[in-house]
Design an enzyme around this catalytic site. Structure first.
Site, mmCIF file in Angstrom:
data_model
loop_
_atom_site.group_PDB
_atom_site.id
_atom_site.type_symbol
_atom_site.label_atom_id
_atom_site.label_comp_id
_atom_site.label_asym_id
_atom_site.label_seq_id
_atom_site.Cartn_x
_atom_site.Cartn_y
_atom_site.Cartn_z
ATOM 1 N N TYR A 130 2.692 10.020 0.376
ATOM 2 C CA TYR A 130 3.788 9.545 0.969
ATOM 3 C C TYR A 130 5.129 10.180 0.156
ATOM 4 O O TYR A 130 5.620 9.349 -0.869
ATOM 5 C CB TYR A 130 3.899 8.200 1.145
ATOM 6 C CG TYR A 130 2.633 7.452 1.898
ATOM 7 C CD1 TYR A 130 1.826 8.265 2.785
ATOM 8 C CD2 TYR A 130 2.334 6.168 1.434
ATOM 9 C CE1 TYR A 130 0.957 7.742 3.432
ATOM 10 C CE2 TYR A 130 1.247 5.498 2.342
ATOM 11 C CZ TYR A 130 0.723 6.646 3.242
ATOM 12 O OH TYR A 130 -0.641 5.908 4.076
ATOM 13 N N LYS A 152 -3.808 5.720 -3.183
ATOM 14 C CA LYS A 152 -4.846 6.450 -2.682
ATOM 15 C C LYS A 152 -5.318 7.659 -3.616
ATOM 16 O O LYS A 152 -4.519 8.161 -4.183
ATOM 17 C CB LYS A 152 -4.507 7.169 -1.340
ATOM 18 C CG LYS A 152 -4.256 5.968 -0.305
ATOM 19 C CD LYS A 152 -4.026 6.372 0.853
ATOM 20 C CE LYS A 152 -3.541 4.967 1.799
ATOM 21 N NZ LYS A 152 -2.514 4.441 1.657
ATOM 22 N N ASP A 177 0.779 -1.212 -0.096
ATOM 23 C CA ASP A 177 -0.129 -0.047 0.073
ATOM 24 C C ASP A 177 1.031 1.110 -0.193
ATOM 25 O O ASP A 177 1.904 1.368 0.786
ATOM 26 C CB ASP A 177 -0.895 0.151 1.128
ATOM 27 C CG ASP A 177 -1.674 1.353 1.356
ATOM 28 O OD1 ASP A 177 -2.622 1.505 0.660
ATOM 29 O OD2 ASP A 177 -1.212 2.302 2.268
#
Length: 332
Positions: free
Chosen positions: A56, A82, A51
Site C-alpha cells: 500500500y 502482510k 490492517d
C-alpha cells in the site's frame, strides 16, 4: 464496539476494522494530514483493528499507521500487515504503476519463501516504527494476481518454506495469528487442505453480490476454526452507488447483468426503507465465522458515512431476499 475472536487464538478484534490501502494513495493522492485525520476518526469511532501492507503506497501506509499508533497503548489495538512482497529502492522514473499515487520510491519483488517472509517482517517493523505485529497475512498469493503457472511456483515456495516461517513466528509469540490476504477463494481452499490458518482476509468474495465463498470456503473455515475478515463489501463501489452509469464491480465497469442484479437489490432495500449500502455493510457480520468487516477510505467524511450504516435498521428477514437465486428469479 463489539469484538470477535480470531480463530482458536486468544486474539480479539473489533467487528469493524480499518484498512490502509487508501491512506497509501490508492487511485488518488492522500496527503499525510488527511490520512491522520481519517485514522483519528476510525479510532474515535471505536475501531481497534488496523490492517496495512508493504504494497500500500510501497511502504507509505505502514509508515502512516505506525506514526498514528505509536502513542497508543499497545494492548489497546490489533495490527496486521502482510508478507510476500519485498520492496526494492529504485530511481523515481522506475517506480512501477500499481494505481498508487505518489508512492514511496520502491519496486516490488514477490517472495513467499522462508527467508523472504522473515525479511519482510523485519522491514515492516522498521517502516512501522513499532515493536509488535499481531497478525501476518500472506498477500496476493494465487492465480488472481499471478496467473496459473506462476501461482504453482509461489504456492510451492510458500508451502515448502514460507509456512514454516509463519509457524515459527507464532510459536515464538512474535505474532499471534497468521493467514492469507487475497481476493480469491481457490487459493484459500488449496492452502487449507494442507495447513491450518488462523484467519483469512478475503476481499469481495463474500458480499450481497458475490457469494463465491459461500459454497466451500465458509464450511471449510468452520471446520478448521479459521476466521474470515471481509473486505470489499461494496464490490468496488456498485453496492454503495447503485447501478449508476460508470458503476464498477470487481475493479471493472459493471456489466448489464450486474447492473440488473443490483437494480433488483435496490428495489428490495427501497421497499424495506433503508439504503442498499447498509445491507451490504452489515451482511457479512451475520455469519459467525466472520470476525470483522474491513472498511478503508482516505476521507474522514466517507469513513463516518460508512460507519453510520451500522446503525441503520435492516430487517433480519430481508437478508434472505438478496440470495442470488431469488434475485435471478425476480429478473426472470
Amino acid at each position: 464496539m463489539m469484538k470477535r475472536r480470531v480463530g482458536s487464538t486468544a486474539l480479539e478484534i473489533t467487528e469493524v476494522s480499518f484498512g490502509g490501502a487508501a491512506v497509501g494513495g490508492l487511485y488518488r493522492a492522500c496527503p499525510r494530514e488527511t490520512a491522520m485525520q481519517t485514522l483519528q476518526v476510525a479510532w474515535d469511532a471505536g475501531l481497534r483493528y488496523f490492517d496495512t501492507a508493504p504494497f500500500y503506497g510501497f511502504g507509505l501506509s505502514e509508515r502512516r499507521f505506525g506514526d498514528f499508533l505509536r502513542d497508543k497503548p499497545r494492548d489497546s489495538y490489533v495490527l496486521s500487515t502482510k508478507v510476500g512482497r519485498l520492496l526494492r529502492p529504485v530511481p523515481e522514473d522506475q517506480i512501477p504503476d500499481h494505481s498508487y499515487v505518489d508512492p514511496l520510491p520502491f519496486a516490488l519483488d514477490y517472495d513467499y519463501s522462508y527467508d523472504g517472509i522473515m525479511r519482510s517482517v523485519e522491514f515492516s517493523y522498521a517502516r512501522l516504527g513499532l515493536n509488535r505485529i499481531d497478525i501476518l497475512f500472506v498477500h496476493d498469493i494465487g492465480a488472481y494476481t499471478h496467473g496459473v503457472e506462476k501461482t504453482k511456483l509461489h504456492f510451492r515456495q510458500f508451502m515448502d518454506g514460507g509456512l514454516k516461517a509463519l509457524e515459527e513466528l507464532k510459536t515464538s509469540r512474535v505474532i499471534s495469528a497468521y493467514g492469507l490476504g487475497v481476493n480469491e477463494v481457490q487459493i484459500c481452499l488449496d492452502v487449507l487442505r494442507q495447513a491450518p490458518l488462523d484467519c483469512i482476509l478475503l476481499a469481495s468474495r463474500y458480499s450481497l453480490l458475490d457469494r463465491t465463498a459461500e459454497a466451500e470456503l465458509l464450511p471449510r473455515c468452520r471446520q478448521r476454526q479459521t476466521s474470515l475478515i471481509i473486505g470489499g463489501v461494496f464490490n468496488s463501489g456498485i453496492l454503495a452507488t447503485g447501478p449508476v452509469p460508470g458503476a464498477h464491480f470487481d475493479y471493472l465497469p459493471a456489466t448489464e447483468d450486474i447492473l440488473g442484479r443490483v437494480g433488483a437489490m435496490e428495489k428490495i432495500a427501497a421497499e424495506g426503507g433503508y439504503p442498499l449500502a447498509a445491507a451490504a455493510f452489515q451482511f457479512p457480520l451475520h455469519e459467525p465465522v466472520v470476525a470483522s468487516v474491513l472498511t478503508g477510505t482516505a476521507k474522514p467524511t466517507n469513513l463516518t458515512r460508512n460507519l453510520e450504516l451500522l446503525g441503520v435498521k435492516v430487517p433480519e428477514t430481508d437478508f434472505a431476499k438478496y440470495d442470488t437465486y431469488t434475485i435471478v428469479q425476480q429478473l426472470g
